[in-house]
Design an enzyme around this catalytic site. Structure first.
Site, PDB file in Angstrom:
ATOM      1  CE1 TYR A  13     -21.806  57.975  -0.546  1.00 45.36           C
ATOM      2  CE2 TYR A  13     -23.346  56.168  -0.903  1.00 45.36           C
ATOM      3  CZ  TYR A  13     -22.157  56.825  -1.226  1.00 45.36           C
ATOM      4  OH  TYR A  13     -21.345  56.320  -2.193  1.00 45.36           O
ATOM      5  CB  THR A 130     -36.044  61.366   2.758  1.00 45.35           C
ATOM      6  OG1 THR A 130     -34.832  61.995   3.063  1.00 45.35           O
ATOM      7  CG2 THR A 130     -37.052  62.369   2.267  1.00 45.35           C
ATOM      8  CD  GLU A 160     -28.328  64.653   9.003  1.00 44.79           C
ATOM      9  OE1 GLU A 160     -28.463  64.230  10.157  1.00 44.79           O
ATOM     10  OE2 GLU A 160     -27.876  65.806   8.758  1.00 44.79           O
ATOM     11  CG  LEU A 162     -25.814  64.506   5.753  1.00 46.62           C
ATOM     12  CD1 LEU A 162     -25.166  64.092   4.436  1.00 46.62           C
ATOM     13  CD2 LEU A 162     -25.228  63.678   6.861  1.00 46.62           C
ATOM     14  CB  CYS A 275     -32.136  63.887  -1.504  1.00 38.05           C
ATOM     15  SG  CYS A 275     -31.644  62.921  -0.086  1.00 38.05           S
ATOM     16  CD  GLN A 277     -35.526  61.888 -10.925  1.00 33.67           C
ATOM     17  OE1 GLN A 277     -34.857  62.603 -11.646  1.00 33.67           O
ATOM     18  NE2 GLN A 277     -35.773  60.631 -11.219  1.00 33.67           N
TER      19      GLN A 277
END
Ligand code: UDX
Ligand code: ADP
Length: 462
Positions: A13, A130, A160, A162, A275, A277
């Site tokens: 993604y 991340t 990133e 986004l 992302c 949690q």
């Protein structure tokens, strides 16, 4: 150093859309996205992309086959690149030390080992996934210890920001690009090489440079702050239901204070996505590791509140339906974690459906973009027994089929098409009393009432 060839490990993604945008904006750079997953690469090379994002098809089509390539030949892609983005998954560890909190870095580590093995000359390695703070240091030491051809590397952090569903807009016009690098002349040169790629379409004053650790930490902190706002407003939604206040009115009133601002104050059944949690748990683990229990406990509450919000929504449904949903048909509208994506990672719908199934409800689920296979697999991974899924889950092809003969409707994703539903038709189709539980605040309570429904909305009550 002028970048002529970029490779990205991971066609997910983040990697897929980001590389498509770089290729579209930089026709003079060859961009290759490499992934181990053959089906995913085949999908990127087909007319049905593996990621649903408004506007993405056109961006990919404009560059694919020219300067944008998708491949499973990871070694060749690494060998040819001046700059390598690492955009592989970093799930939360499910075993051993840090289980349930720490990031599982095995994909990052194996990517780093392969880069070291294959590379020659000088390359810039960019962390896009991340990751916990100090991962760059780990990558550097793996690269330094395993390079048979004497290659040299600079490692950068370029998180990133986004959001799914608006990825194309976010990539085209980001609030900022963050690049962290070593504070040495070589580090500065690598940062500048990457900055000049983004500068092809992003104003220089939005390209921020920091040291490596600030950049790594900023990504976690940005997501923690955003998620915290949602948990804050969701905590107030419970108080609104108890007092007769309306959470949307409260959000509007506080959001007009320019110090608070209006965004990310929409009360909901809970935040989801790959992302929020994960990053908060990562932050919690980091604080624990540095012996900062007060800080870790503070952030842990954001996740606790989110879990509670999902379970109190289920409880509301069960209690309202006369304390039992056993054998009752409940229409679930929306399964993705937000609108305009086919992604269901950590979607609140998974926990809500799981808990309703444990209460023996019959679920009629409809989502415009999520496949029946994906829904069943998510429920299975969440621990719902296969037999229960087979007997009690029906995946429907539209909202009207899902609501036919239903005792209740629960809206779990804010898809635009749900705002335009023919309420009179749905009321006719349902059993009476016809209950609606709006987990996304997208239906008008007045209109629902006027059509005869018994309607509940988060932060507004009945
Ligand atoms: C997030 C960050 O926004 C992005 O910057 C980062 O790069 C990745 O994580 P994403 O998870 O894709 O992006 O979507 P986002 O729009 O942030 O929504 C996350 C969740 O919060 C969704 O479930 C959404 O429905 C929910 N949400 C969002 C609310 O419940 N209320 C809000 O006001 C905003
Ligand atoms: P994100 O949302 O961060 O993009 P995804 O899970 O969608 O995460 O994508 C990560 C991708 O990385 C997956 O398609 C996975 O197959 C791929 N991947 C994992 N390890 C490697 C590797 N060593 N080399 C290339 N791709 C990898």
């Amino acid at each position: 150093m002028k970048i002529q060839s970029i490779c990205c490990l991971g066609a997910g993604y983040v990697g897929g859309p980001t590389m498509a945008m770089i290729a579209a904006k930089c026709p003079d750079i060859q961009v290759t996205v490499a992934d181990l997953n053959e089906a995913r690469i085949a999908a990127w090379n087909s007319d049905t992309l593996p990621v649903y994002e408004p506007g993405l098809d056109a961006i990919v089509a404009s560059a694919v086959g020219k300067n944008l390539h998708f491949t499973t030949d990871i070694r060749s892609a690494i060998a040819a690149a001046d700059l390598i983005f690492v955009s592989v998954g970093t799930p939360t560890k499910s075993y051993g030390i840090g289980a349930g909190r720490a990031a599982d870095l095995r994909y990052i580590e194996s990517a780093a080992r392969l880069i070291a093995e294959v590379s020659e000359g000088h390359k810039i390695i960019v962390e896009k996934s991340t990751i916990p703070v100090k991962t760059a240091t780990a990558i550097k030491s793996i690269l330094a210890a395993n390079s048979p051809h004497g290659a040299t590397f600079q490692v950068l952090s370029n998180p990133e920001f986004l959001a799914e569903g608006t990825a194309v807009e976010d990539l085209e016009c980001p609030d900022r690009i963050l690049i962290g690098g070593e504070t040495t002349p070589e580090g500065h040169a690598a940062v500048e090489a990457l900055a000049s790629v983004y500068a092809k379409w992003i104003p220089r004053d939005r390209i921020l440079t920091t040291n490596l650790w600030s950049s790594e930490l900023s990504k976690l902190v940005a997501n923690a702050f955003l998620a915290q706002r949602i948990s804050s407003i969701n905590s107030i939604s419970a108080l609104c239901e108890a007092t007769g206040a309306d959470v949307d009115e409260v959000a509007r009133a506080i959001g007009m204070d320019s110090r608070i601002g209006p965004k990310f104050l929409k009360a909901s059944v809970g935040f989801g996505g790959s992302c929020f949690q994960k990053d908060i748990l990562n932050l919690v683990y980091l604080c624990e590791s540095f012996n900062l229990p007060h800080v870790s406990e503070y952030w842990r509450q954001v996740v606790h509140l989110n879990d509670w919000q999902k379970s109190r929504f289920v409880e509301k449904i069960v209690r309202t339906l006369y304390n039992t949903v056993n054998g009752k048909r409940i229409a679930i509208l929306g399964f993705a974690f937000k609108k305009d994506t086919n992604d269901t990672r950590e979607s609140p719908a998974i926990q809500v459906c799981r808990d309703l199934l444990h209460e023996r409800a019959h679920l009629a689920i409809y989502d415009p973009r999520v496949s029946a296979e994906n829904i069943r697999e998510d429920l299975m991974i969440a621990g719902v027994p296969r037999e229960l899924i087979e007997s009690n889950v029906e995946v429907c092809s539209d909202a009207y089929a899902a609501t036919e003969n239903a005792h209740a409707i629960a809206t779990l994703t804010e898809w635009d098409e749900f705002r335009a539903l023919d309420l009179a038709r749905i009321f006719e189709l349902m059993l009476k009393p016809a209950f609606v539980f709006d987990g996304r605040g997208i239906l008008s309570l007045d209109s629902l009432k006027a059509h005869g429904f018994d309607a509940f909305a988060i932060g507004k009550g009945f």
